[in-house]
Design an enzyme around this catalytic site. Structure first.
Site, PDB file in Angstrom:
ATOM      1  CG  ASP A  55      -2.253   3.624   5.323  1.00 56.93           C
ATOM      2  OD1 ASP A  55      -2.187   3.799   4.170  1.00 56.93           O
ATOM      3  OD2 ASP A  55      -2.823   4.389   6.148  1.00 56.93           O
ATOM      4  CD  GLU A  70      -2.272   3.413   0.300  1.00 60.40           C
ATOM      5  OE1 GLU A  70      -3.379   3.474   0.067  1.00 60.40           O
ATOM      6  OE2 GLU A  70      -1.344   4.387   0.342  1.00 60.40           O
ATOM      7  CG  ASP A  98      -4.040   6.667   8.905  1.00 58.40           C
ATOM      8  OD1 ASP A  98      -4.865   6.812   7.946  1.00 58.40           O
ATOM      9  OD2 ASP A  98      -3.274   7.435   9.703  1.00 58.40           O
TER      10      ASP A  98
END
Ligand SMILES: [Zn+2]
Length: 373
Positions: free
Chosen positions: A190, A274, A354
């Site tokens: 992330d 992502e 995170d």
């Protein structure tokens, strides 16, 4: 059967003679003229008659232009065609963003400081390699500092002027992959605001400390430029120092990102992250966040490239709720950007926001891979 080769760009510093350097400068200058002229032509024709010019209609005029003007005639036609292709690309990007409902800046005229490269789009036609020299039509044999071996087949070469000299970037095809042995490990990753990235196992990758130092120097250099009188010699000198500081930051960042990507690719067979484009549309446009995202997207392209070379997988997952869902039990724990800790009242999971997101990304990735396989 998966392909066993990749495309790759190799960049080298050039060692031109002073005379060659003047020639390179001249080509860039004429290319910039052409770019600005072609832009003006597009704008004028559209204003006066509502005609939208295409790249091909502009290309068709090059022949006449070269017949009439010695400056253009002195430059290989492929280099000029590439200038028009660049302008066209800028236009396409502009209209794409308009269609997406954004308000991009209109393609702009290029000043001397902004336009600094040109491209031969076909090695063997105007540009070729000979005995370790880069031979450019009408410029001559330029010495190259071969800092690492060129692999595959070079297709195009771009010459660019940077603060510390001239560079040649060869884009090559058929570069053999250097496959790594599988490790049996995979990971979710992330992007963070305070750290560079966080892995699903809790590892935080921090931006190196020298970043801050370099950024401070950058700010100082910026202030120096703005203090000095426009058009003055002292200002020009300050602008040069600022450009140097920019280059330093840019290189440090690239170097750091290459190292991180290499480590990840060596350790993991599959890396989940992502989907950035989707993430950008979903998330609010926090300034610091968008700056971090810019760095992140550069990093992703480095990572994807290294992974492709090594036979590893990089998989993008839908970023919806990755920061809000509890990685322990799956309930939604809403939190704003400023809330840095994830605490779940349902199951007691408590970890850095995170870290929680990275775990969710990894889970989403695994589920997706299950779908795909
Ligand atoms: Zn929970």
């Amino acid at each position: 059967m998966e392909q066993q080769t990749v495309c790759k760009t190799f960049k080298y510093k050039l060692k031109p003679t002073p005379e060659q350097e003047r020639e390179l400068e001249r080509v860039v200058m004429v290319c910039r003229w052409l770019y600005n002229t072609a832009l003006e032509q597009r704008i004028t024709l559209y204003r006066q008659r509502g005609i939208s010019l295409t790249r091909y209609s502009q290309e068709a005029e090059l022949k006449d232009l070269r017949a009439e003007m010695a400056d253009y005639a002195a430059i290989h036609s492929h280099v000029l065609q590439d200038v028009l292709a660049r302008l066209d690309k800028t236009y396409q990007a502009f209209f794409r963003r308009v269609r997406m409902g954004q308000t991009p800046g209109f393609p702009r005229f290029q000043g001397r400081e902004r336009y600094h490269s040109f491209t031969y789009k076909e090695i063997g036609n105007g540009a070729r390699l000979d005995n370790g020299f880069l031979v450019l039509s009408k410029i001559g044999r330029i010495a190259v500092r071969w800092s690492r071996p060129l692999a595959g087949t070079p297709k195009t070469v771009t010459l660019s002027r940077e603060v510390d000299g001239w560079y040649a970037s060869f884009s090559c095809v058929d570069v053999p992959k250097q496959l790594l042995e599988p490790t049996g490990q995979e990971i979710g990753i992330d992007v963070g605001l305070e750290s560079f990235a966080t892995l699903a196992d809790g590892t935080m990758i921090h931006n190196p400390r020298y970043y801050r130092q370099a950024e401070r120097q950058l700010k100082t250099a910026q202030r120096r430029v703005s203090r000095r009188k426009k058009g003055s010699k002292r200002r020009r000198k300050a602008v040069r120092l600022l450009a140097k500081a920019h280059l330093k930051v840019k290189r440090q960042r690239a170097d750091f990102q290459h190292k991180v990507a290499l480590k990840l690719v060596q350790q993991y067979d599959t890396i989940y992250h992502e989907d950035l484009q989707v993430a950008n549309m979903l998330k609010n446009h926090h300034l610091a966040k968008s700056i971090a995202d810019a760095g992140w997207s550069a990093f992703m392209s480095i990572l994807s490239h290294k992974a492709a070379c090594a036979g590893r997988k990089v998989i993008a997952v839908n970023p919806a709720y990755t920061s809000q869902i509890c990685s322990g039990c799956g309930v939604v724990v809403s939190k704003g950007l400023s809330v840095r800790w994830h605490s779940c009242l349902e199951c007691g999971t408590s970890l850095h926001r995170d870290h929680n997101a990275a775990k969710n990304i990894e889970r989403a990735g695994r589920a997706r891979r299950g779908e795909v396989a």
